[in-house]
Design an enzyme around this catalytic site. Structure first.
Site, PDB file in Angstrom:
ATOM      1  N   GLU A 115       0.812  -1.219   0.000  1.00  0.00           N
ATOM      2  CA  GLU A 115       0.000   0.000   0.000  1.00  0.00           C
ATOM      3  C   GLU A 115       0.843   1.265   0.000  1.00  0.00           C
ATOM      4  O   GLU A 115       0.495   2.250  -0.667  1.00  0.00           O
ATOM      5  CB  GLU A 115      -0.905  -0.023   1.235  1.00  0.00           C
ATOM      6  CG  GLU A 115      -1.835   1.164   1.371  1.00  0.00           C
ATOM      7  CD  GLU A 115      -2.685   1.051   2.636  1.00  0.00           C
ATOM      8  OE1 GLU A 115      -2.990   2.110   3.222  1.00  0.00           O
ATOM      9  OE2 GLU A 115      -3.032  -0.072   3.033  1.00  0.00           O
ATOM     10  N   ASP A 116       1.966   1.256   0.734  1.00  0.00           N
ATOM     11  CA  ASP A 116       2.708   2.502   0.966  1.00  0.00           C
ATOM     12  C   ASP A 116       4.124   2.539   0.394  1.00  0.00           C
ATOM     13  O   ASP A 116       4.819   3.546   0.549  1.00  0.00           O
ATOM     14  CB  ASP A 116       2.806   2.767   2.475  1.00  0.00           C
ATOM     15  CG  ASP A 116       1.446   3.045   3.095  1.00  0.00           C
ATOM     16  OD1 ASP A 116       0.566   3.557   2.382  1.00  0.00           O
ATOM     17  OD2 ASP A 116       1.253   2.737   4.291  1.00  0.00           O
TER      18      ASP A 116
END
Length: 694
Positions: A115-116
């Site tokens: 996600e990051d």
């Protein structure tokens, strides 16, 4: 609010509460440096916690996962200023303390990488396998750029669907939310409140349903502190004022230990202080708190039999409060929880609440499905699915299967989000049994309508009634635990539900299905709500004929309306005023009553004419066109309607009374069968109402 202030459960753990001290260990883990040269120190606390539950765990993969997480998150910082790696590390420590297995911990360390960071799901799959990749993908949020305001509900939908195949997805999400709530003080107050409300409405109920009490209770306290700061401060002050309250419980605990030693029962007796929300609930329940209300006694034993042995000793040596006894061992809660609950009064009158369970029950009560890992490794090839279409394991209970089913019918994110919160707000489940003996899980308060849709899906649109425990019941009837429900469906596939059904449904699946049908059939909704009209009296053109002969010349013969005899019934005649004779079926109660009054019966025989008149009563559930369908069935059998009345509906039931002229009495059984076959009709009988003196 600082992260420190947002930890209202700390007081209980300082007193030695026998539960996992996630907060203290979380801090210890975060103290470790994140550099590669000190890797063992950084991951050491997680390893120690993991080995306590899994001595043979494969630590090499865990270290590799940490290296990938630390290097990919390097240079990223949380809003608190801490290196970002401290978050996945703390989440992993929470799960390690709960007893999660290695695969869960690996996925937890990597849960934010896709996600990051620049790490891709394919890289995770290549490095750690498809199982870890599936879990990481399950907890990865959907992008707001792609989904806008629908990103949050659609992310939860995605997680729930993934949880249906692997419960470890939700385990990581719960631990992730707990650490975020602990450090929520750096956020703006309005964002704190928004996150706390979602936690209250969705995450806490999910933690409860998955049995993860260690996470649920701390989340409750953190939400309480944010959303109700006034009550939280008053509760904290109350607990501080009663810091010595455990002294009373300790005295009772020592008495327990003595009694159990003398009985030869090996048991551990511990004091379990209540957390903030629990104390607040007791305050609302009682006008004044007792010193023993600030905690409960926990008795841990070796096996189930010892639980009942402890219960017997405590109830023998102390005064039991019978109303407080609950057996969740014989009947476990739907979230895996097992314990005996009771309360006893000590020698000085102090009442203590007691929990009795085995060590294994205590582990499951604290960690729930997290302690079970993933008992169904991904669909084994050639494995036969369970007959009822549901996984036969505790991590795929009925509520989760139902949730996964109804979410498919709600493509609209707002409807899904509202339905999800409403579903999770129902905190108890009952088990009812279908007509074929198979079990059906429903939320407490569910009605026959809920049972119909849970069993038949959209076929339940044609539901006309039910039998509960063998007795006819209205669709609005609330079901109880252990009830047997036989749903009655109409043969007319075109019939549909009533808008009134929405007043007594509890399951989102039923509500969504009913609402969808009503939206698609606006004209049907109005017709369905209309009560059956009372028809006007109608008289046939054919003359009435008693078709009965008595040995009284010139006597007028008429058939009794109370029992409506027809050939070939066994009949008798009763003389009445005016020289007339009424003909009754021999078993009619009116015959015995009039014979007791001194009336002398006369012989009656049936004549040669085949025609006869009969009065029939049809019991039915209300629906549109029912009267028309009944009269059509009567006409199809060649009978003429002499008169017909319909009583006003009572609890959705309608009673029709028809006086009919039949061309041949032999056709009566076929006529009654034809009337019973009309959708909505559940019984047809000859009249048996009381009669006067004739």
């Amino acid at each position: 609010m600082s992260a420190e202030a947002a930890n209202p459960g700390a007081h209980s753990r300082r007193r030695g509460r026998p539960r996992i001290d996630l907060r203290r260990l979380g801090r210890a883990a975060l103290m470790g440096p994140a550099g590669r040269d000190r890797l063992p120190d950084a991951i050491g606390h997680v390893v120690d916690a993991h080995r306590a539950h899994h001595p043979d765990a494969r630590l090499a993969e865990l270290h590799r996962a940490y290296v990938l997480a630390e290097s990919s998150h390097r240079g990223q910082f949380r809003k608190s200023g801490e290196p970002y790696i401290t978050h996945p590390l703390a989440v992993t420590l929470i799960l390690a303390e709960l007893g999660a297995e290695t695969t869960t911990l690996i996925a937890s360390l990597l849960h934010d990488t896709v996600e990051d960071t620049e790490v891709t799901l394919d890289q995770v799959r290549t490095e750690f396998g498809a199982e870890v990749a599936y879990i990481v993908d399950g907890v990865t949020k959907l992008e707001k750029v792609d989904y806008g305001a629908a990103a949050e509900p659609e992310t939860f939908r995605k997680m729930l669907v993934a949880t249906g195949n692997d419960v470890r997805v939700m385990s990581i999400k719960l631990a992730d939310r707990l650490h975020n709530m602990r450090t929520l003080g750096v956020m703006r107050p309005e964002k704190q409140a928004r996150i706390a409300k979602v936690t209250r409405d969705v995450l806490i109920p999910l933690a409860e349903r998955l049995g993860v009490q260690a996470l649920k209770t701390e989340l409750e306290d953190l939400v309480f502190a944010i959303l109700h700061p006034g009550e939280y401060e008053r509760t904290r002050a109350l607990i501080a004022e009663n810091a010595g309250a455990c002294t009373a419980l300790e005295a009772i605990a020592e008495e327990f230990r003595k009694v159990l030693r003398e009985a030869g029962i090996s048991a551990e007796v511990l004091i379990r202080p209540r957390h903030f929300v629990s104390v607040h609930r007791v305050c609302l329940k009682r006008a004044e708190l007792r010193s023993t209300d600030f905690g409960r006694l926990l008795v841990l034993v070796g096996d189930d039999a010892d639980c009942y042995a402890v219960l017997g000793e405590l109830h023998t040596c102390f005064t039991p409060v019978i109303s407080e006894f609950k057996d969740f061992i014989a009947a476990p809660k739907f979230n895996l929880y097992q314990s005996l609950h009771t309360a006893v009064a000590g020698p000085d009158g102090a009442v203590a609440e007691v929990l009795i369970r085995t060590h294994q029950m205590h582990k499951v009560a604290e960690a729930g499905v997290v302690a079970l890992g993933n008992p169904y490794p991904a669909a084994a090839e050639g494995a036969e699915p369970p007959e009822d279409g549901e996984r036969a394991d505790p991590t795929r209970p009925g509520w989760l299967s139902r949730l996964l089913e109804w979410q498919q019918s709600t493509p609209d994110p707002d409807t899904f989000w509202t339905s999800l919160r409403a579903d999770l707000a129902q905190d108890r489940e009952i088990t009812v049994f279908r007509a074929d003996g198979r079990a059906l899980g429903l939320p407490a308060g569910a009605s026959c309508v809920d049972a119909a849709y849970a069993q038949y899906g959209e076929r339940a649109h044609t539901c006309i009634g039910a039998r509960v425990n063998g007795r006819l019941a209205t669709l609005s009837t609330q079901l109880g635990d252990g009830d047997t429900v036989h749903v009655l469906l109409a043969q007319d596939a075109a019939s549909g539900p009533s808008a009134d059904w929405l007043d007594h449904v509890r399951t989102p699946a039923a509500r969504i299905a009913i609402t969808g049908w009503l939206d698609a059939h606006p004209e049907g909704a109005g017709a369905q709500d209309a009560a059956p009209r009372r028809p006007r009296q109608r008289t046939a053109d054919r003359p009435a004929s008693a078709n009965a002969v008595v040995d009284r010349p010139g006597a007028t013969v008429r058939l009794a309306g109370c029992c409506t005899p027809v050939p070939p019934d066994t009949v008798t005649g009763i003389p009445v005023r005016g020289g007339a004779v009424t003909v009754h079926r021999r078993e009619c109660p009116a015959v015995a009553r009039m014979e007791g009054a001194g009336r002398v019966p006369v012989e009656v025989r049936w004549g040669d004419a085949p025609e006869c008149r009969v009065t029939l009563v049809a019991e039915s559930f209300g629906r549109p066109r029912l009267l028309a369908d009944l009269t059509e069935a009567i006409a199809a059998e060649g009978a003429a309607v002499v008169s017909a009345t319909v009583e006003p509906p009572t609890q959705q039931r309608v009673r029709h009374t028809y006086t009919l002229q039949l061309p041949d009495a032999a056709g009566l059984p076929a006529l009654m069968r034809a009337m019973r076959d009309v959708p909505g009709v559940f019984d047809v009988s000859r009249t048996q109402h009381p009669a006067g003196s004739g």
